[in-house]
Write a protein that holds these residues in place. Structure first.
Motif, PDB file in Angstrom:
ATOM      1  N   VAL A   9       0.871  -1.178   0.000  1.00  0.00           N
ATOM      2  CA  VAL A   9       0.000   0.000   0.000  1.00  0.00           C
ATOM      3  C   VAL A   9       0.905   1.225   0.000  1.00  0.00           C
ATOM      4  CG1 VAL A   9      -1.653   1.327   1.378  1.00  0.00           C
ATOM      5  CG2 VAL A   9      -1.895  -1.165   1.174  1.00  0.00           C
ATOM      6  N   HIS A  12      -1.087   7.917   0.962  1.00  0.00           N
ATOM      7  CA  HIS A  12      -2.291   8.540   0.401  1.00  0.00           C
ATOM      8  C   HIS A  12      -2.042  10.006   0.006  1.00  0.00           C
ATOM      9  CE1 HIS A  12      -2.338   8.609   4.887  1.00  0.00           C
ATOM     10  NE2 HIS A  12      -2.477   9.905   4.682  1.00  0.00           N
ATOM     11  N   LYS A  15      -4.483  13.408   0.164  1.00  0.00           N
ATOM     12  CA  LYS A  15      -5.762  13.050   0.792  1.00  0.00           C
ATOM     13  C   LYS A  15      -5.796  13.341   2.293  1.00  0.00           C
ATOM     14  CE  LYS A  15      -6.717   9.642  -2.758  1.00  0.00           C
ATOM     15  NZ  LYS A  15      -6.883   8.209  -3.100  1.00  0.00           N
ATOM     16  N   GLU A 255      -5.302   0.633   6.197  1.00  0.00           N
ATOM     17  CA  GLU A 255      -6.546   0.825   5.452  1.00  0.00           C
ATOM     18  C   GLU A 255      -6.827   2.300   5.157  1.00  0.00           C
ATOM     19  OE1 GLU A 255      -9.181  -1.441   4.246  1.00  0.00           O
ATOM     20  OE2 GLU A 255      -7.255  -2.509   4.187  1.00  0.00           O
ATOM     21  N   SER A 257      -4.617   4.477   4.084  1.00  0.00           N
ATOM     22  CA  SER A 257      -3.968   4.732   2.800  1.00  0.00           C
ATOM     23  C   SER A 257      -4.564   3.892   1.678  1.00  0.00           C
ATOM     24  CB  SER A 257      -2.465   4.467   2.902  1.00  0.00           C
ATOM     25  OG  SER A 257      -1.824   5.442   3.702  1.00  0.00           O
ATOM     26  N   ALA A 258      -4.962   2.658   1.995  1.00  0.00           N
ATOM     27  CA  ALA A 258      -5.453   1.745   0.958  1.00  0.00           C
ATOM     28  C   ALA A 258      -6.838   2.134   0.468  1.00  0.00           C
ATOM     29  CB  ALA A 258      -5.470   0.312   1.489  1.00  0.00           C
ATOM     30  N   HIS A 259      -7.724   2.525   1.414  1.00  0.00           N
ATOM     31  CA  HIS A 259      -9.134   2.737   1.051  1.00  0.00           C
ATOM     32  C   HIS A 259      -9.738   3.996   1.682  1.00  0.00           C
ATOM     33  CE1 HIS A 259      -9.044  -1.218  -0.757  1.00  0.00           C
ATOM     34  NE2 HIS A 259      -8.685  -1.772   0.389  1.00  0.00           N
ATOM     35  N   GLU A 260      -8.893   4.924   2.130  1.00  0.00           N
ATOM     36  CA  GLU A 260      -9.367   6.152   2.782  1.00  0.00           C
ATOM     37  C   GLU A 260     -10.327   5.841   3.941  1.00  0.00           C
ATOM     38  OE1 GLU A 260     -10.179   9.645   0.302  1.00  0.00           O
ATOM     39  OE2 GLU A 260      -9.800   8.351  -1.444  1.00  0.00           O
ATOM     40  N   ALA A 261      -9.964   4.841   4.732  1.00  0.00           N
ATOM     41  CA  ALA A 261     -10.827   4.392   5.831  1.00  0.00           C
ATOM     42  C   ALA A 261     -10.582   5.237   7.082  1.00  0.00           C
ATOM     43  CB  ALA A 261     -10.588   2.904   6.112  1.00  0.00           C
TER      44      ALA A 261
END
Length: 374
Positions: A9, A12, A15, A255, A257-261
């Motif tokens: 990953v 981000h 973001k 998560e 960074s991976a899915h903006e969680a």
């Protein structure tokens, strides 16, 4: 060694801070964490000597936070090391004690930062670099640019494994990332617990140092909560919960960074604050209760106007060289020497190491150590 990033990953970029937090989802956890932290802080405010009573919690935090990074030591080792060295560099060290020394440096770095902030130094990147320099001044990180931000790309993965799980921000973009982080830290428009949650995960995602990022990032939590007034004294430590839930802690950060969680991370962090505040409140109550019981016991055993000074010393330094007690407790030396014999005879102190030649004995105040050992 070639680095494999196929399944990694990546940071981000662009973001942070998140444009939208789902407050309907986060609010219940935020209210619970705020209430638990307020109750813990109320207990702190009720302690006229919280600095004395809760000093061992900083050592406990150092042990747990360092343990998460593969540095294993015990509370007894850290307290004995503190007694022996006082200022690191006195005496000699050896490889067998390197883990203990690295953990000792963690609590020293945090204590130094807290002292400097109490004297008016703001929470800035400069302060973090200063903490990092002290943290990595000895041991495995001493050759990894203590006090300096990274100039080469770093990676996160299993030790000794070429497969990378996370790639932090590129070094050429780090300064802008740090600036954005500290602009966010200074923005009071968000509740302090949410700001702290987001600042912590962003710091870990940036991974601004070659080594020691996890430990500095967890120090940042305490310093933010204290500097913004969420806690009245710098005695809230959260590494126990993170250590007990390490896999989820790492995955929740990944998560982001991976899915903006961001929401899921915030709920996890706030749950950690609530649980840790409740636990810390129980520990603080136990320590305070022990202090009150020991105040009566010390007065009974010592029958002296100096009994409270003796008690305060052993609570602040539960493992100590006898000459530090006789020289640093604020008690006349002859009286203090007599006190240590009386406390030993009463079973309130235990001998860690007998006196030998010119080397004084080391004693341990076991009732307190039993409460804070991890």
């Amino acid at each position: 060694m070639q680095i494999e990033t196929t399944y990694a990953v990546f940071y981000h970029e662009g973001k942070f801070p998140p444009k939208c937090i789902d407050y309907a989802r986060v609010l219940p956890s935020l209210l619970d964490a705020t209430d638990a932290l307020a109750r813990y802080d109320q207990a702190l405010r009720g302690m006229h000597n919280s600095g004395i009573l809760l000093a061992p919690l900083r050592n406990q935090e150092a042990v747990l936070s360092s343990r998460m990074e593969g540095t294993f030591s015990t509370m007894d080792e850290i307290m004995q090391l503190e007694a022996e060295y006082g200022e690191l560099g006195e005496g000699q060290t050896d490889d067998k004690r390197s883990d203990a020394i690295e953990t000792y440096l963690y609590q020293r770095a945090l204590a130094t930062a807290q002292q400097q902030m109490s004297e008016g130094r703001p929470l800035t990147p400069s302060l973090l670099r200063s903490m990092h320099q002290q943290l990595l001044s000895y041991g495995r990180g001493a050759n990894k640019s203590p006090g300096s931000f990274k100039t080469e790309q770093n990676y996160i993965g299993e030790r000794g494994n070429r497969q990378v799980s996370y790639v932090p921000i590129a070094p050429e973009k780090l300064i802008s990332g740090i600036d954005a982080l500290f602009d966010f830290v200074a923005d009071k428009s968000q509740p302090i617990l949410l700001r702290t949650a987001l600042a912590h995960v962003e710091f870990e995602a940036l991974h601004p140092f070659q080594d020691g990022n996890g430990r500095v990032g967890r120090m940042l939590i305490t310093l933010m909560l204290w500097s913004d007034g969420a806690i009245s004294a710098p005695h809230f430590y959260i590494s126990r919960y993170f250590a007990d839930h390490k896999a989820e802690y790492i995955e929740r950060m990944r998560e982001v960074s991976a899915h903006e969680a961001w929401d899921e991370w915030c709920v996890f962090f706030l749950t950690a604050v609530k649980a840790q505040a409740i636990h810390n409140l129980e520990v603080a109550a136990s320590i305070r209760s022990l202090y009150e019981r020991m105040k009566l016991r010390f007065a009974e055993v010592l029958a002296s106007k100096w009994s409270v000074q003796a008690l305060d010393f052993v609570f602040t330094s539960p493992v100590f060289y006898n000459n530090r007690f006789t020289g640093n407790a604020g008690i006349p030396a002859n009286t203090a020497a007599r006190f240590s014999r009386m406390l030993l005879d009463a079973g309130l102190l235990q001998t860690v190491r007998e006196a030998s030649g010119r080397t004084p004995a080391i004693y341990r105040f076991e009732p307190l150590m039993e409460l804070v050992r991890v």
